[in-house]
Structure formats: C-alpha cells, structure tokens
Design an enzyme around this catalytic site. Structure first.
Site, PDB file in Angstrom:
ATOM      1  CB  CYS A   1      -1.029   0.069   1.305  1.00 39.19           C
ATOM      2  SG  CYS A   1      -1.976   1.536   1.095  1.00 39.19           S
TER       3      CYS A   1
ATOM      4  CD  GLU B   1      -2.372  -2.334  -5.158  1.00 40.43           C
ATOM      5  OE1 GLU B   1      -1.024  -2.237  -6.199  1.00 40.43           O
ATOM      6  OE2 GLU B   1      -1.823  -1.813  -4.238  1.00 40.43           O
TER       7      GLU B   1
END
Length: 211
Positions: free
Chosen positions: A8, A111
């Site tokens: 992340c 993402e």
C-alpha cells in the site's frame, strides 16, 4: 528487505477536518497543517495525520516511511512504507516499533491490477470500506532524531496482511492488502492487542472501482 514485499503506497484523504476529528474523537494539534489530498504518494514521504496510542485524543502529523530509532540516516524509509504484520516483530526495521501502535487516517486507497504477466499494462482501482467513510489503517510508528541537525521525526508504516478474495483479484502480482481496522477494533489495536488477531482472515468489507 525489499520495498515490493508489501503493497500500500497510495492513499487518499479529502474529508473535512471537522469530520475527521468527529470520527476519531480527537483534535488536531495543528489544524492548519491538514491539507486534503486526492492522492497521497508514499514515496513522497510527506506528513499525514495519525492517531498514536499514547495520545488518543489528538491527531498528529507524521512522515510516511518508518525510521527506526537506531538508524544513522533516513534512507531506510524507502523500504518501510509498509510492514508485513506476520513478520514485523522479527524484522530489525520494525521489531522495536510493533508496540508503538497508531491509526493512519484515510478515506480510500489505490491499487493497480496487472493486466499482463510483467505488469506493463495496469488497471487502477480506488478501494474503500463499505461501512466507513473515514477509516484507520493499522500502523506502527517510531521516534527518530536526526543526528546532523537534532530534528525529531515521528514516522510510520502501514501494516499489511494476506489479501482477501477481492484484493487478491486486484493486487494479483503480490496478493497483499493493507489492514483497515473495524471501527470497534481501533482501540484494541492501539491498546496493543496481539498482532495475530489482525492478520487475515481479519478484514473489513471493501468496495473497489476501476478509475
């Protein structure tokens, strides 16, 4: 340790300051320091709002990219944007910080799904919980002093775990996901509840949208 081990690196926080304070029952030490950001890039190592275990009533600004207290310089931050919760307690960069718990405040993260074997083509997604407009990533923090100029820096890392079904489909090259805490578990995390309790299958329901 490789920076590609976790996942992340891109988050979002555009909520109103007052809504953030209400959600976390905490106030900013420096309200003017909060700037809403559509895209927060971990590799900018910028300051972002967190709530620390030792001061739950306040929101502080801390640098993304954990710098352990023993570091000679801050170069390690490139590799500490994330920490695998399964191994954090044994990794030199994190083992002194796993009891230093924090909530990293966000309202979404990004993402990229690989569309080919080498990731030359990717599809970007924005992802957030279905039941929290503003949420807290599980994180660890560290206090470090720059020996050259005496500056004290608070820095953090986002804890990650094995991907759930949705995130395994999106983050299909590494199959990891950041740990987003259920609202009712935020204090459990801050109080130091065992790390294993927050590993997958612990998860919140997520929704993803291609953008």
């Amino acid at each position: 340790m490789s920076k590609i081990n976790a996942m992340c690196y891109h988050t979002k926080l555009t909520a109103e300051k007052e809504d953030i304070e209400k959600e976390f029952e905490a106030t900013y030490y420096e309200p003017e320091s909060y700037i809403p950001k559509e895209a927060i890039n971990g590799f900018a190592f910028a300051k972002n709002p967190i709530v620390m275990d030792e001061d739950k009533g306040h929101i502080v600004m801390a640098n993304w990219g954990l710098i352990p207290f023993w570091a000679k310089d801050d170069s390690i931050k490139k590799m500490t944007l994330n920490s695998r919760i399964e191994t954090a307690a044994s990794k030199p960069a994190f083992r002194n910080s796993v009891k230093n718990r924090c909530l990293i405040i966000a309202d979404a993260f990004y993402e990229w799904q690989w569309l080919d074997a080498k990731g030359k083509e990717k599809q970007k997604y924005i992802i957030k919980p279905t039941d929290q407009e503003i949420f807290g990533f599980a994180g660890f923090y560290s206090e470090w002093t720059n020996h050259h100029n005496g500056e004290n820096i608070t820095s953090y890392t986002i804890a990650t775990t094995e991907a759930n079904e949705l995130m395994a489909e999106i983050h299909n090259n590494k199959k990891r996901m950041p740990i987003i805490l259920k609202k009712e578990n935020r204090n459990d995390w801050l109080k130091g509840e065992t790390l294993e309790n927050f590993q997958f299958p612990y998860e919140v329901d997520l929704i993803a949208k291609a953008i």
